[in-house]
Design an enzyme around this catalytic site. Structure first.
Site, PDB file in Angstrom:
ATOM      1  N   ASN A  87      14.470 -18.086   3.410  1.00 36.13           N
ATOM      2  CA  ASN A  87      13.141 -18.554   2.972  1.00 36.13           C
ATOM      3  C   ASN A  87      11.895 -17.903   3.278  1.00 36.13           C
ATOM      4  O   ASN A  87      12.081 -17.319   4.714  1.00 36.13           O
ATOM      5  CB  ASN A  87      13.112 -20.061   3.268  1.00 36.13           C
ATOM      6  CG  ASN A  87      14.255 -21.153   2.661  1.00 36.13           C
ATOM      7  OD1 ASN A  87      14.774 -20.659   1.887  1.00 36.13           O
ATOM      8  ND2 ASN A  87      14.290 -22.007   3.249  1.00 36.13           N
ATOM      9  N   HIS A 104      14.106 -12.357   4.363  1.00 37.91           N
ATOM     10  CA  HIS A 104      13.536 -11.896   3.228  1.00 37.91           C
ATOM     11  C   HIS A 104      11.877 -11.891   3.304  1.00 37.91           C
ATOM     12  O   HIS A 104      11.004 -11.571   2.431  1.00 37.91           O
ATOM     13  CB  HIS A 104      13.684 -12.783   2.043  1.00 37.91           C
ATOM     14  CG  HIS A 104      15.031 -12.700   1.721  1.00 37.91           C
ATOM     15  ND1 HIS A 104      15.956 -13.487   1.081  1.00 37.91           N
ATOM     16  CD2 HIS A 104      16.088 -11.601   2.000  1.00 37.91           C
ATOM     17  CE1 HIS A 104      17.191 -13.036   0.736  1.00 37.91           C
ATOM     18  NE2 HIS A 104      17.525 -11.963   1.557  1.00 37.91           N
ATOM     19  N   SER A 171      23.064 -20.927  -2.533  1.00 43.52           N
ATOM     20  CA  SER A 171      24.084 -20.523  -3.499  1.00 43.52           C
ATOM     21  C   SER A 171      25.124 -19.806  -3.221  1.00 43.52           C
ATOM     22  O   SER A 171      26.248 -19.531  -3.786  1.00 43.52           O
ATOM     23  CB  SER A 171      23.403 -20.260  -4.909  1.00 43.52           C
ATOM     24  OG  SER A 171      22.934 -19.095  -4.713  1.00 43.52           O
ATOM     25  N   ILE A 208      29.960 -30.345   2.469  1.00 39.11           N
ATOM     26  CA  ILE A 208      29.294 -31.439   2.149  1.00 39.11           C
ATOM     27  C   ILE A 208      28.257 -31.329   1.139  1.00 39.11           C
ATOM     28  O   ILE A 208      27.105 -30.484   1.007  1.00 39.11           O
ATOM     29  CB  ILE A 208      28.164 -31.876   3.581  1.00 39.11           C
ATOM     30  CG1 ILE A 208      29.180 -31.973   4.621  1.00 39.11           C
ATOM     31  CG2 ILE A 208      27.713 -33.142   3.249  1.00 39.11           C
ATOM     32  CD1 ILE A 208      28.396 -32.040   5.991  1.00 39.11           C
TER      33      ILE A 208
END
EC number: 2.3.1.286
Length: 224
Positions: A87, A104, A171, A208
């Site tokens: 993030n 990033h 992801s 989870i």
């Protein structure tokens, strides 16, 4: 004190109101990702790219850390916590986490187009003509597609010393960040929190299938 390494992605900040940018069609805010997050896109239409990140920067000023951010910060009372995030927001820091590596880049930083190390704190808009003290055009301090990830080797070193690995809200499709989990020792406990997990539970890996704020409660119960 055990070393907890946390890998976070866009799902970590989604509950704070920050969009995850990329939708099911691979678009970021309606834009082809390569047009707003690549050196080629910047060369082709710098105004579009700069305004895209101006909007992200403005939005970041309107949101706050969520419960998951705050829980990670509190875990520093019991663990050595290292956060490696994809993030570009500062919500981990605002929540109180003291050891955050931004793979990033960061929205509240800028650099000139000639030197990737010329990083400065920056919270205002950047337009064509916004320059540093030497008169060189500024750009967002963001790692675009096709650019090197300068902190990746540091991230590998951090993962190699993990006693516990926690992955939240990613992801596991964006490389090289997605490969970091493979640099941890095989026998450590690993946890993956995501409402739509891309992998299943297996030996040493507990999946989870919840949002960050809900899933982190389960994680806390697991490590008590």
């Amino acid at each position: 004190m055990k070393h907890l390494v946390v890998l976070t992605g866009a799902g970590m900040s989604a509950e704070s109101g920050l969009k995850t940018f990329r939708d099911e069609n691979g678009l970021w805010e309606g834009h082809d990702v390569m047009k707003v997050a690549s050196p080629q896109g910047f060369a082709s239409n710098p105004n579009l790219v700069l305004e895209f990140y101006n909007q992200r920067r403005r939005q970041l000023k309107t949101v706050q850390p969520n419960a998951a951010h705050k829980t990670l910060a509190k875990l520093e009372n019991n663990f050595k916590v290292s956060i490696i995030t994809q993030n570009v927001d500062d919500l981990h820091e605002r929540a109180g986490s003291s050891n955050v590596t931004h793979l990033h880049g960061e929205l509240f930083k800028a650099r000139n187009i000639a030197d990737e190390t010329s990083v400065v704190h920056w919270e205002d808009d950047i337009i064509l003509g916004t320059t540093d003290k030497n008169g060189i055009q500024l750009r967002p301090h963001i790692v675009w597609f096709g650019e090197d990830v300068p902190l990746f080797e540091k991230a590998i070193s951090i993962c190699q010393t993990a006693d516990i690995l926690l992955i939240i809200g990613t992801s596991l499709q964006v490389y090289p960040a997605a490969s970091l989990m493979h640099y941890t020792a095989q026998n450590i406990s690993k946890f993956y929190i995501d409402p739509k997990p891309s992998i299943a539970s297996k030996e040493n890996l507990t999946v989870i299938g919840k949002t960050a704020t809900e899933g982190i409660k389960d994680f806390i119960n697991e490590i008590r």
